[in-house]
Design an enzyme around this catalytic site. Structure first.
Site, PDB file in Angstrom:
ATOM      1  N   HIS A  73     -39.579 -12.129   2.247  1.00 60.31           N
ATOM      2  CA  HIS A  73     -40.664 -12.758   1.500  1.00 60.31           C
ATOM      3  C   HIS A  73     -41.048 -11.884   0.313  1.00 60.31           C
ATOM      4  O   HIS A  73     -41.359 -10.701   0.486  1.00 60.31           O
ATOM      5  CB  HIS A  73     -41.878 -12.973   2.408  1.00 60.31           C
ATOM      6  N   TYR A 103     -49.882  -4.102   0.999  1.00 60.89           N
ATOM      7  CA  TYR A 103     -49.278  -5.109   1.874  1.00 60.89           C
ATOM      8  C   TYR A 103     -47.810  -4.802   2.159  1.00 60.89           C
ATOM      9  O   TYR A 103     -47.358  -4.920   3.302  1.00 60.89           O
ATOM     10  CB  TYR A 103     -49.417  -6.498   1.249  1.00 60.89           C
ATOM     11  N   TYR A 143     -52.888 -17.118   3.509  1.00 61.63           N
ATOM     12  CA  TYR A 143     -54.134 -16.583   4.042  1.00 61.63           C
ATOM     13  C   TYR A 143     -55.269 -17.387   3.418  1.00 61.63           C
ATOM     14  O   TYR A 143     -55.423 -17.388   2.192  1.00 61.63           O
ATOM     15  CB  TYR A 143     -54.298 -15.110   3.680  1.00 61.63           C
ATOM     16  N   PRO A 176     -54.988  -7.915  12.829  1.00 60.66           N
ATOM     17  CA  PRO A 176     -53.681  -8.339  12.312  1.00 60.66           C
ATOM     18  C   PRO A 176     -53.710  -8.886  10.886  1.00 60.66           C
ATOM     19  O   PRO A 176     -52.660  -9.234  10.358  1.00 60.66           O
ATOM     20  CB  PRO A 176     -53.260  -9.432  13.308  1.00 60.66           C
ATOM     21  N   LYS A 204     -50.280  -4.821   9.795  1.00 57.63           N
ATOM     22  CA  LYS A 204     -50.002  -3.395   9.820  1.00 57.63           C
ATOM     23  C   LYS A 204     -49.708  -2.820  11.208  1.00 57.63           C
ATOM     24  O   LYS A 204     -49.224  -1.684  11.314  1.00 57.63           O
ATOM     25  CB  LYS A 204     -51.186  -2.617   9.216  1.00 57.63           C
TER      26      LYS A 204
END
Length: 389
Positions: free
Chosen positions: A72, A384, A200, A292, A296
């Site tokens: 991704h 990220y 998200y 979550p 991580k």
């Protein structure tokens, strides 16, 4: 029985460390209190940083990951009814993440370990690290008999509730914790994901996440209260609530199917300091937990493994203790940065029970700034994809 390194816990961190040690010619034994099929039945997150992928390659356990994993280059932040894409690759010089289920990581590491006839003891009851300040050993019970493994080092990869951290004297350890006032209701279904990248979503009704395990298996979450019950959520109710929290163009094309797993997970941040006690080392969830939201948890465990493996390899190959002595400070420096990032993502994207309309507007303003400022987006993307280790 004797070994060089006794590892308590056969989740991905214990298996990864064991395989790296094996590849380096360092003898190790892994113990776990449950059966192998129980471990493989656990459903966990599956967004891997490039550093984690490199460690799996080093452990000769990444063939299937590269064949079946989904790279991704970005993800979407959804708010105000729209998508705002974070271009991970463009903002970080080509870095990306890999979507590949933690269960599959565990399966691959188990297969590699078994191919080398390395010893893993399952269903080992009452595992305890002993005398780890001087002459370490591990005791366990199996088939009604107490066994002992003498070793040079003990590594606790046995999770938040495991015996390793609990064996440390209270005065020798300091714990930091934050409990979040909500949980995630997660659902797994064999259906194509609503989008090719993760979404998200920040919504007045609460947070939502659209993730995946493959292009035919989806993992979805909605924020729920801590006192909620899975039995209160039929599949139909879940799908309806998820649609409400997504932008209309995603809600309209969301495919549904009967779930085959549904659960509620509470969210917490937790760090134990230090992560070394004589010849005992804590790794992964035994030392730290993150919500979550920032993906991580597994990746932090992998960076712990990286630092500890360097120390153990240096100890056995170069007869130096420098890297082992640096394990706890090096690991914790990266842990706290990830804890901060996960806390920030969680705070920004969720609706807290006491969130006022004013605070909701502040969250929306922050998200608007974040997605329209290249500097702010870059900071998000760098965290990220994973800070270097």
């Amino acid at each position: 029985m004797r070994t060089q390194v006794a590892i308590i816990g056969s989740g991905p961190s214990g298996l990864l460390l064991g395989q790296l040690l094996t590849e380096a010619g360092i003898d190790n034994i892994i113990l776990d209190r449950v059966r192998k099929d129980h471990i493989l039945g656990r459903v966990r997150a599956g967004v891997l940083e490039e550093g984690t992928v490199r460690l799996l390659e080093k452990a000769q356990s990444a063939t299937r990951l590269h064949a079946e994993g989904l790279p991704h280059d970005g993800f979407s932040l959804a708010f105000d009814g729209r998508d705002h894409r974070i271009d991970l690759a463009g903002l970080t010089g080509g870095k990306r993440v890999m979507v590949y289920g933690q269960t599959e990581v565990t399966r691959d590491l188990m297969a590699r370990r078994e191919s080398g006839n390395c010893l893993t003891i399952y269903e080992a009851a009452n595992v305890r690290p002993r005398d780890f300040e001087a002459a370490p050993y591990v005791t366990y019970e199996k088939d009604g008999v107490t066994h002992r493994i003498d070793c040079d080092f003990v590594v606790g990869c046995d999770g938040f509730h495991g015996a390793s951290r609990k064996s440390v004297p209270t005065k020798a350890i300091r714990c930091f914790e934050k409990i979040y006032p909500f949980g995630w209701l997660g659902l797994l279904a064999d259906v194509a994901p609503v989008h090719h990248e993760l979404i998200y979503a920040n919504h007045r009704r609460g947070f939502a996440l659209c993730s995946m395990r493959s292009m035919t298996r989806s993992r979805y979450y909605v924020q729920c209260s801590l006192d909620d019950k899975v039995e209160n959520w039929s599949d139909d109710r879940f799908w309806e609530e998820l649609r409400r929290r997504l932008p209309a163009h995603h809600a309209e094309v969301l495919l549904t199917a009967p779930s085959f797993e549904k659960s509620i997970a509470p969210l917490r941040s937790f760090v134990a300091e230090p992560m070394r006690f004589g010849h005992l080392f804590l790794v992964g969830d035994a030392a730290h937990i993150v919500p979550p939201t920032g993906a991580k948890g597994l990746n932090l465990a992998a960076s712990d493994v990286h630092y500890l493996f360097l120390g153990l390899a240096e100890h056995y190959q170069d007869r130096s203790s420098a890297a082992l002595d640096a394990y706890s400070p090096n690991a914790l420096a990266r842990v706290w940065k990830a804890v901060r990032f996960s806390w920030w993502m969680t705070t920004m994207l969720h609706r807290f029970p006491d969130t006022s309309d004013f605070e909701q507007k502040i969250h929306e303003a922050e998200l608007d700034y974040l997605t329209h400022s290249r500097a702010a987006s870059t900071a998000l993307a760098e965290n990220y994809v994973g800070l270097p280790f």
